[in-house]
Write a protein that holds these residues in place. Structure first.
Motif, PDB file in Angstrom:
ATOM      1  N   ALA A  86       0.853  -1.195   0.000  1.00  0.00           N
ATOM      2  CA  ALA A  86       0.000   0.000   0.000  1.00  0.00           C
ATOM      3  C   ALA A  86       0.885   1.239   0.000  1.00  0.00           C
ATOM      4  N   VAL A  87       0.760   2.050  -1.035  1.00  0.00           N
ATOM      5  CA  VAL A  87       1.642   3.216  -1.179  1.00  0.00           C
ATOM      6  C   VAL A  87       1.006   4.436  -0.510  1.00  0.00           C
ATOM      7  N   THR A  88       1.631   4.867   0.587  1.00  0.00           N
ATOM      8  CA  THR A  88       1.030   5.902   1.442  1.00  0.00           C
ATOM      9  C   THR A  88       1.762   7.237   1.377  1.00  0.00           C
ATOM     10  N   LYS A  89       2.616   7.413   0.377  1.00  0.00           N
ATOM     11  CA  LYS A  89       3.357   8.678   0.272  1.00  0.00           C
ATOM     12  C   LYS A  89       2.403   9.861   0.246  1.00  0.00           C
ATOM     13  N   LYS A  90       2.812  10.919   0.915  1.00  0.00           N
ATOM     14  CA  LYS A  90       2.070  12.190   0.971  1.00  0.00           C
ATOM     15  C   LYS A  90       0.805  12.120   1.827  1.00  0.00           C
ATOM     16  N   GLU A 148       6.696   3.841   0.742  1.00  0.00           N
ATOM     17  CA  GLU A 148       6.874   5.287   0.878  1.00  0.00           C
ATOM     18  C   GLU A 148       7.999   5.712  -0.059  1.00  0.00           C
ATOM     19  N   ASN A 149       7.894   6.925  -0.606  1.00  0.00           N
ATOM     20  CA  ASN A 149       8.879   7.381  -1.589  1.00  0.00           C
ATOM     21  C   ASN A 149       9.995   8.248  -1.025  1.00  0.00           C
ATOM     22  N   TYR A 150       9.718   8.922   0.091  1.00  0.00           N
ATOM     23  CA  TYR A 150      10.662   9.935   0.549  1.00  0.00           C
ATOM     24  C   TYR A 150      11.158   9.585   1.939  1.00  0.00           C
ATOM     25  N   LEU A 207      10.930   1.184   1.030  1.00  0.00           N
ATOM     26  CA  LEU A 207      11.288   2.426   0.336  1.00  0.00           C
ATOM     27  C   LEU A 207      11.179   2.163  -1.162  1.00  0.00           C
ATOM     28  N   ILE A 208      10.294   2.913  -1.832  1.00  0.00           N
ATOM     29  CA  ILE A 208      10.070   2.686  -3.266  1.00  0.00           C
ATOM     30  C   ILE A 208      10.458   3.899  -4.106  1.00  0.00           C
ATOM     31  N   GLY A 209      10.957   4.958  -3.439  1.00  0.00           N
ATOM     32  CA  GLY A 209      11.403   6.145  -4.174  1.00  0.00           C
ATOM     33  C   GLY A 209      12.922   6.152  -4.279  1.00  0.00           C
ATOM     34  N   LEU A 242      13.897  -7.508  -8.340  1.00  0.00           N
ATOM     35  CA  LEU A 242      13.952  -6.314  -9.171  1.00  0.00           C
ATOM     36  C   LEU A 242      12.643  -5.539  -9.058  1.00  0.00           C
ATOM     37  N   MET A 243      12.738  -4.232  -9.239  1.00  0.00           N
ATOM     38  CA  MET A 243      11.517  -3.420  -9.313  1.00  0.00           C
ATOM     39  C   MET A 243      11.628  -2.492 -10.503  1.00  0.00           C
ATOM     40  N   THR A 244      10.476  -2.117 -11.072  1.00  0.00           N
ATOM     41  CA  THR A 244      10.509  -1.137 -12.148  1.00  0.00           C
ATOM     42  C   THR A 244       9.239  -0.304 -12.168  1.00  0.00           C
ATOM     43  N   VAL A 245       9.362   0.878 -12.758  1.00  0.00           N
ATOM     44  CA  VAL A 245       8.215   1.759 -13.014  1.00  0.00           C
ATOM     45  C   VAL A 245       8.219   2.054 -14.512  1.00  0.00           C
ATOM     46  N   PRO A 246       7.274   1.488 -15.267  1.00  0.00           N
ATOM     47  CA  PRO A 246       7.253   1.769 -16.712  1.00  0.00           C
ATOM     48  C   PRO A 246       6.881   3.227 -16.978  1.00  0.00           C
ATOM     49  N   GLY A 298       3.857  -3.037 -11.209  1.00  0.00           N
ATOM     50  CA  GLY A 298       2.415  -2.858 -11.273  1.00  0.00           C
ATOM     51  C   GLY A 298       1.961  -1.870 -10.218  1.00  0.00           C
ATOM     52  N   MET A 299       1.129  -0.893 -10.660  1.00  0.00           N
ATOM     53  CA  MET A 299       0.601   0.129  -9.764  1.00  0.00           C
ATOM     54  C   MET A 299      -0.918   0.193  -9.996  1.00  0.00           C
ATOM     55  N   SER A 300      -1.560   1.268  -9.527  1.00  0.00           N
ATOM     56  CA  SER A 300      -3.019   1.331  -9.634  1.00  0.00           C
ATOM     57  C   SER A 300      -3.525   1.107 -11.055  1.00  0.00           C
ATOM     58  N   GLY A 301      -2.808   1.649 -12.043  1.00  0.00           N
ATOM     59  CA  GLY A 301      -3.315   1.615 -13.406  1.00  0.00           C
ATOM     60  C   GLY A 301      -3.055   0.323 -14.157  1.00  0.00           C
ATOM     61  N   VAL A 321       2.755  -5.869  -5.980  1.00  0.00           N
ATOM     62  CA  VAL A 321       2.225  -4.705  -6.684  1.00  0.00           C
ATOM     63  C   VAL A 321       2.186  -3.546  -5.692  1.00  0.00           C
ATOM     64  N   ARG A 322       2.486  -2.349  -6.180  1.00  0.00           N
ATOM     65  CA  ARG A 322       2.557  -1.160  -5.325  1.00  0.00           C
ATOM     66  C   ARG A 322       1.375  -0.255  -5.668  1.00  0.00           C
ATOM     67  N   VAL A 323       0.414  -0.196  -4.765  1.00  0.00           N
ATOM     68  CA  VAL A 323      -0.848   0.455  -5.105  1.00  0.00           C
ATOM     69  C   VAL A 323      -1.138   1.617  -4.152  1.00  0.00           C
ATOM     70  N   GLY A 324      -1.272   2.812  -4.736  1.00  0.00           N
ATOM     71  CA  GLY A 324      -1.592   3.999  -3.945  1.00  0.00           C
ATOM     72  C   GLY A 324      -3.001   4.488  -4.220  1.00  0.00           C
ATOM     73  N   THR A 325      -3.162   5.195  -5.347  1.00  0.00           N
ATOM     74  CA  THR A 325      -4.416   5.860  -5.687  1.00  0.00           C
ATOM     75  C   THR A 325      -5.644   4.956  -5.607  1.00  0.00           C
ATOM     76  N   ALA A 326      -5.537   3.731  -6.089  1.00  0.00           N
ATOM     77  CA  ALA A 326      -6.712   2.855  -6.089  1.00  0.00           C
ATOM     78  C   ALA A 326      -7.154   2.498  -4.671  1.00  0.00           C
ATOM     79  N   PRO A 365      -6.910  10.158  -4.649  1.00  0.00           N
ATOM     80  CA  PRO A 365      -5.836  11.060  -5.078  1.00  0.00           C
ATOM     81  C   PRO A 365      -5.000  11.529  -3.874  1.00  0.00           C
ATOM     82  N   ARG A 366      -3.700  11.655  -4.102  1.00  0.00           N
ATOM     83  CA  ARG A 366      -2.831  12.101  -3.010  1.00  0.00           C
ATOM     84  C   ARG A 366      -3.040  13.570  -2.698  1.00  0.00           C
ATOM     85  N   PRO A 367      -2.896  13.935  -1.415  1.00  0.00           N
ATOM     86  CA  PRO A 367      -3.042  15.347  -1.057  1.00  0.00           C
ATOM     87  C   PRO A 367      -1.994  16.188  -1.777  1.00  0.00           C
TER      88      PRO A 367
HETATM   89  C1  LIG Z   1       3.468   6.580  -6.216  1.00  0.00           C
HETATM   90  C2  LIG Z   1       4.052   5.270  -6.600  1.00  0.00           C
HETATM   91  C3  LIG Z   1       3.250   4.109  -6.694  1.00  0.00           C
HETATM   92  C4  LIG Z   1       1.752   4.116  -6.528  1.00  0.00           C
HETATM   93  O1  LIG Z   1       1.166   4.719  -7.629  1.00  0.00           O
HETATM   94  P1  LIG Z   1      -0.429   4.725  -7.845  1.00  0.00           P
HETATM   95  O2  LIG Z   1      -0.577   4.997  -9.274  1.00  0.00           O
HETATM   96  O3  LIG Z   1      -0.967   5.793  -6.965  1.00  0.00           O
HETATM   97  O4  LIG Z   1      -0.923   3.385  -7.451  1.00  0.00           O
HETATM   98  C5  LIG Z   1       3.890   2.915  -6.965  1.00  0.00           C
HETATM   99  N1  LIG Z   1       5.221   2.846  -7.172  1.00  0.00           N
HETATM  100  C6  LIG Z   1       6.019   3.933  -7.100  1.00  0.00           C
HETATM  101  C7  LIG Z   1       7.471   3.792  -7.318  1.00  0.00           C
HETATM  102  C8  LIG Z   1       5.443   5.178  -6.830  1.00  0.00           C
HETATM  103  O5  LIG Z   1       6.238   6.252  -6.796  1.00  0.00           O
END
Ligand SMILES: *Cc1c(COP(=O)(O)O)cnc(C)c1O
Length: 223
Positions: free
Chosen positions: A33-37, A56-58, A79-81, A158-162, A193-196, A209-214, A218-220
């Motif tokens: 669960a991605v709780t950044k911000k 968390e990213n920061y 830590l995902i940032g 490994l991790m990635t953000v497309p 994999g993220m919300s989308g 899978v790293r899921v925030g928005t879903a 929306p983040r503050p």
């Molecule tokens: C913010 C973030 C997410 C979550 O993104 P959502 O689209 O809100 O699910 C996942 N991974 C990384 C690395 C992020 O920075």
């Protein structure tokens, strides 16, 4: 407005459908669960609903929130940032998993800073976007070797953000590439994999899978 419980149920349904399509089991997937911000309360609420992994990213932002959630001894904080070398010590002190090691130099800084074994992933950059952090495929072998040579870092995957796209199918080829690289280096954890695009990620072999928005909406806006 839906409640957190409803959003969590919807995410679990999406995960379940993707698992069915790919003949995999729920136990193979970690929902981070991605709780950044968001404030620390959001972590407490998600924990109360049964979630145990938080992303968390920061480093600094989480170090502040950490006090309010440090009693959650069964929680794992990822830590995902991007991690700068000069924050390696603070990162090692606050996080249970670092998903964004992307250089030999950072691996060495983190190893010196860590007093205990710490699981890590390598962030891999598979696109040519200037803005993206991560080790590219050519740099990967050196980062793998550097981590494996450390005392405390335990290389798990490994991790990635497309690149961002409205179409989740655009992520699929990046997920497939990450899966192939993990196989090549004999690594079992695939954080992708993220919300989308979590369905495509699960179909291509994600183990986290790293899921925030879903989950949280929306983040503050930054203050
Ligand atoms: C913010 C973030 C997410 C979550 O993104 P959502 O689209 O809100 O699910 C996942 N991974 C990384 C690395 C992020 O920075």
């Amino acid at each position: 407005m839906s409640t957190f419980a409803e959003r969590l149920e919807a995410v679990e349904e999406r995960i379940a459908r993707a698992l069915r399509r790919s003949g995999r089991k729920r136990s193979e997937i970690t929902l981070v669960a991605v709780t950044k911000k968001f404030p620390a309360d959001v972590i407490l609420e998600a924990h109360a609903a049964g979630l145990r992994h938080f992303g968390e990213n920061y480093v600094q932002e989480f170090a502040q929130k950490h006090l309010a959630v440090s009693h959650l001894t069964d929680a794992t904080f990822h830590l995902i940032g991007h991690l700068q070398s000069n924050k390696a010590k603070q990162a090692a002190e606050n996080f249970n998993v670092i998903e964004t090691v992307d250089s030999a130099r950072l691996a060495s800084r983190l190893d010196s800073a860590a007093g205990n074994p710490i699981p890590v992933l390598i962030e891999v950059k598979l696109s040519h976007e200037e803005s993206k952090t991560g080790a590219n495929a050519a740099e990967l072998p050196a980062v793998v070797d550097a981590i494996r040579a450390t005392r405390h870092l335990q290389l798990q995957g490994l991790m990635t953000v497309p690149p961002w796209s409205e179409d989740p199918e655009h992520s699929r080829s990046y997920f497939r590439q990450l899966c192939e690289l993990a196989r090549k280096y004999n690594l079992s954890t695939l954080s992708m994999g993220m919300s989308g695009d979590l369905e495509a990620a699960i179909e291509e072999g994600a183990t986290a899978v790293r899921v925030g928005t879903a989950l949280f909406g929306p983040r503050p806006r930054p203050k």
